[in-house]
Design an enzyme around this catalytic site. Structure first.
Site, PDB file in Angstrom:
ATOM      1  N   ASP A  50      42.354  48.477 135.643  1.00 56.64           N
ATOM      2  CA  ASP A  50      41.266  47.494 135.688  1.00 56.64           C
ATOM      3  C   ASP A  50      41.580  46.228 136.471  1.00 56.64           C
ATOM      4  O   ASP A  50      40.708  45.385 136.659  1.00 56.64           O
ATOM      5  CB  ASP A  50      40.857  47.089 134.264  1.00 56.64           C
ATOM      6  CG  ASP A  50      41.971  46.387 133.511  1.00 56.64           C
ATOM      7  OD1 ASP A  50      43.117  46.370 134.012  1.00 56.64           O
ATOM      8  OD2 ASP A  50      41.716  45.867 132.413  1.00 56.64           O
ATOM      9  N   ARG A 273      37.413  41.269 130.693  1.00 52.84           N
ATOM     10  CA  ARG A 273      36.810  42.319 131.504  1.00 52.84           C
ATOM     11  C   ARG A 273      35.301  42.135 131.567  1.00 52.84           C
ATOM     12  O   ARG A 273      34.709  41.267 130.935  1.00 52.84           O
ATOM     13  CB  ARG A 273      37.145  43.684 130.889  1.00 52.84           C
ATOM     14  CG  ARG A 273      38.593  44.115 131.040  1.00 52.84           C
ATOM     15  CD  ARG A 273      38.782  44.842 132.328  1.00 52.84           C
ATOM     16  NE  ARG A 273      37.848  45.965 132.374  1.00 52.84           N
ATOM     17  CZ  ARG A 273      38.038  47.127 131.733  1.00 52.84           C
ATOM     18  NH1 ARG A 273      39.144  47.329 131.062  1.00 52.84           N
ATOM     19  NH2 ARG A 273      37.130  48.091 131.798  1.00 52.84           N
ATOM     20  N   TYR A 281      47.064  44.984 125.543  1.00 56.23           N
ATOM     21  CA  TYR A 281      48.281  45.786 125.629  1.00 56.23           C
ATOM     22  C   TYR A 281      49.217  45.288 124.535  1.00 56.23           C
ATOM     23  O   TYR A 281      49.534  44.093 124.478  1.00 56.23           O
ATOM     24  CB  TYR A 281      48.975  45.602 126.975  1.00 56.23           C
ATOM     25  CG  TYR A 281      48.219  46.115 128.172  1.00 56.23           C
ATOM     26  CD1 TYR A 281      48.330  47.448 128.565  1.00 56.23           C
ATOM     27  CD2 TYR A 281      47.416  45.261 128.927  1.00 56.23           C
ATOM     28  CE1 TYR A 281      47.657  47.923 129.682  1.00 56.23           C
ATOM     29  CE2 TYR A 281      46.733  45.731 130.041  1.00 56.23           C
ATOM     30  CZ  TYR A 281      46.856  47.054 130.416  1.00 56.23           C
ATOM     31  OH  TYR A 281      46.186  47.521 131.516  1.00 56.23           O
ATOM     32  N   PRO A 356      51.510  49.449 133.055  1.00 55.25           N
ATOM     33  CA  PRO A 356      50.245  48.939 133.612  1.00 55.25           C
ATOM     34  C   PRO A 356      50.084  47.431 133.474  1.00 55.25           C
ATOM     35  O   PRO A 356      49.128  46.871 134.011  1.00 55.25           O
ATOM     36  CB  PRO A 356      49.193  49.674 132.776  1.00 55.25           C
ATOM     37  CG  PRO A 356      49.864  49.948 131.471  1.00 55.25           C
ATOM     38  CD  PRO A 356      51.317  50.194 131.800  1.00 55.25           C
TER      39      PRO A 356
END
Length: 647
Positions: A50, A273, A281, A356
């Site tokens: 993302d 987002r 995370y 990530p």
């Protein structure tokens, strides 16, 4: 049983993730016959990668869909650091951090689901070709004829057997969040047709496909990489991590800024987002780490959310909507090479994996596919020498090494007890400050401002000093200039479209100076002469800007000079479309646009009177710089890259 039907294609792309679609874009844009296959029954719809970095956004602008990204994405230009206050609470440490180095650019880090990026790539590919992703298809065998020369363009030395999967086979091993039912209410309207894509083959149906090139972008467990006998070297930790995309219900004040919370209970990275989602995370330290990979199947969404609640305490945290979630183990692994010869290549997670949390996975993968894509496309069109393909591994392997180096430095500070050799330096009083330092030290690389491309036929490193701030092998610094014809301003990322052409930027300097004007005239006479690079490398019957486009940027205002004052070769005339109004630009102030400040020459380190020549590759990286008189150097650069047409 009847033999499988045999078909042919120029390029087979295995895997329709970001790397595969970036490569497929070039095949579509350049008119190359290509097939794209993917094991999944449908494209990614929710979750996954993302983070979007500056360099990637510049490429999107050159492709033509950056406006769609800006319409939907969430800014990540600010982030916060929080830590324990020693009294059972949390406090913001050092205020909020912002990306100061990007103050002169319209682009800054953004968050948008991989699903939407795939959507925009697919739409662009479909707009200019009949290439589409063939879903639920897997490759089962690969063979290659070694004695076929790269110049034998009629040969198909790669043979791959394809098989159509059942839905159960195609969905095996997908992340947990991909397995839930997704309906029209879960995705934007432009995704509806791909919720249940039409199958091109019946389950079990086979096909023998012969190809000239293959690009494997089929993920960390790449089937293609295994067939090429290329290992993925490195290590994977036993630590389990959870990821979830939720709409949080919380009183935490920086939830829409994104950032880090580091406490005795653990460390969280949270990223704002689109659609009010936030990604979290978090380490799952309560899981038995000794169980290794098998323990991933025991991870639940409730386990992840409880860990977030513990670390956010005393702030409240809950949610009603979860878009997607998964669990993973961190591994920094890298293939020793990205290619087998000049015809078989790997890209993206197939050749490099990392955590990530640094937000570079999708970006690096897209730029891998972008890099190998344009090189293969130009070779297949007969425009470029096959030797340029050798630069793919040379350029992208070094970038992947730096990504893993960044990840190792950053990930160490997410662990509960970082090892001494990678732990916080004594000069930092806490983990949050150490993490901030790592981010800042890698910022130029992470945003794509530094790439470290090495010397090659595509990158001539000989410095002439004519453009002090332009380094061959690095991306062309983004600037805004005014069009000579209409006075409008535009970013170079949009002007230098990703259409497969090389560009010569003629920085014409001050053409009111008679001696400088004569230098420009002399160079233009060379361009128009029979032996020039424009004449030699343009196919017969095509426009002179088909392979190499010359774009002029002078240092006067648009009112100081007329378009007609420039030699005709710099404003090519077309009987149908008229003069080339998009060929001549001005480095001058546009009062209605604060970014168009008349400082391009200064930014690039070029003298405003004498100017310079700059060659820009199809991917907007600098290939060569020189004086206006250095036509031998200019010609030598292109002689090492391009092929003269046979007719």
């Amino acid at each position: 049983m009847a033999d499988s039907p045999v078909s042919h294609t120029d390029v087979l792309i295995i895997g329709a993730g970001p790397a595969g679609l970036a490569a497929a874009y070039w095949m579509a844009r350049c008119g190359i016959k290509a097939r794209v296959i993917d094991k999944r029954t449908r494209k990614v719809m929710l979750g996954h990668a993302d983070g979007l970095r500056t360099r990637t956004l510049e490429l999107f602008d050159s492709i033509g869909f950056q406006h769609k990204v800006l319409h939907e994405a969430q800014s990540l230009a600010h982030y916060a650091f929080w830590r324990s206050d020693g009294n059972g609470g949390l406090h913001r440490h050092g205020g909020n951090r912002q990306y100061d180095l990007l103050s002169d650019s319209p682009y800054y880090p953004m968050g948008l689901s991989q699903a939407r990026i795939e959507r925009f790539f697919l739409d662009t590919i479909r707009e200019c070709s009949d290439i589409d992703v063939e879903r639920s298809i897997v490759a089962e065998s690969l063979s290659y004829t070694d004695d076929v020369e790269i110049d034998e363009f009629d040969a198909y030395p790669i043979t791959v057997k394809l098989r159509a999967l059942t839905e159960e086979e195609a969905n095996a091993g997908l992340p947990y969040g991909d397995l839930r039912a997704i309906g029209r209410s879960d995705v934007p309207q432009d995704e509806w047709n791909d919720l249940n894509p039409k199958k091109t083959k019946s389950p079990g149906e086979t096909e023998t496909l012969k190809a000239k090139f293959i690009i494997g972008s089929d993920g960390a467990h790449s089937w293609t990489r295994k067939q090429l006998n290329i290992p993925l070297e490195g290590s994977t930790t036993e630590a389990l991590w959870g990821v979830m995309d939720v709409i949080p219900i919380t009183d935490f004040p920086d939830i829409r800024r994104g950032g880090f919370v580091a406490t005795e209970a653990g460390t969280i990275l949270f990223v704002s987002r689109e659609r009010q989602l936030t990604r979290f995370y978090v380490s799952l330290k309560d899981v038995d780490e000794g169980a290794g990979n098998k323990e991933r199947s025991s991870v639940t969404l409730d386990m992840i959310s409880k860990r977030v609640q513990e670390i956010f305490s005393p702030f409240q945290f809950s949610y009603e909507i979860c878009d997607w979630w998964t669990a993973y183990q961190v591994g920094q692994r890298l293939a020793p090479t990205f290619s087998r010869g000049r015809r078989m290549h790997l890209a993206g997670d197939a050749v490099h994996t990392h955590s990530p949390k640094i937000g570079l996975g999708m970006n690096t993968s897209i730029q891998d596919g972008f890099n190998i894509g344009w090189k293969i496309a130009l070779v297949l069109k007969g425009i470029a020498h096959p030797s340029i393909i050798d630069t793919y591994d040379l350029e992208r392997h070094r970038v992947a090494q730096e990504v893993l180096h960044y990840d190792r430095n950053f990930f160490a500070h997410f662990q509960e007890d970082p090892p001494p050799e990678t732990g916080p330096s004594p000069c930092f009083e806490n983990k949050a400050e150490t993490m901030r330092n790592v981010l800042e030290s890698f910022e130029l690389f992470a945003e794509g401002y530094k790439s470290f491309y090495q010397a090659s036929p595509l990158v001539l490193k000989e410095a002439t000093g004519v453009a002090k701030h332009l380094d061959p092998g690095e991306r062309l610094p983004l600037v805004k200039i005014r069009n000579q014809a209409d006075g409008a301003s535009e970013w170079t990322s949009r002007i230098l479209k990703s259409d497969g052409r090389f560009r010569i930027l003629l920085l014409a300097g001050d053409m009111l100076d008679e001696s400088q004007k004569q230098r420009v005239v002399t160079f233009s006479e060379y361009l128009a002469s029979p032996g020039s690079i424009l004449q030699r490398f343009t196919p017969k019957g095509h426009k002179l800007d088909t392979v190499i486009e010359v774009m002029t940027i002078h240092s006067l205002t648009v009112d100081d000079i007329e378009l007609s004052d420039f030699p005709q070769v710099l404003r090519l005339f077309d009987r149908k479309w008229g003069w080339g109004y998009d060929k001549v630009w001005s480095d001058s102030v546009f009062p209605l646009d604060r970014y168009c400040d008349g400082k391009v020459y200064k930014t690039w380190g070029v003298d405003r009177v004498r100017g310079a020549l700059v060659v820009v590759r199809p991917d907007q990286y600098i290939g060569w710089t020189g004086e206006l008189e250095d036509v031998d150097g200019l010609s030598g650069y292109f002689d090492g890259i391009l092929r003269e047409p046979k007719c």
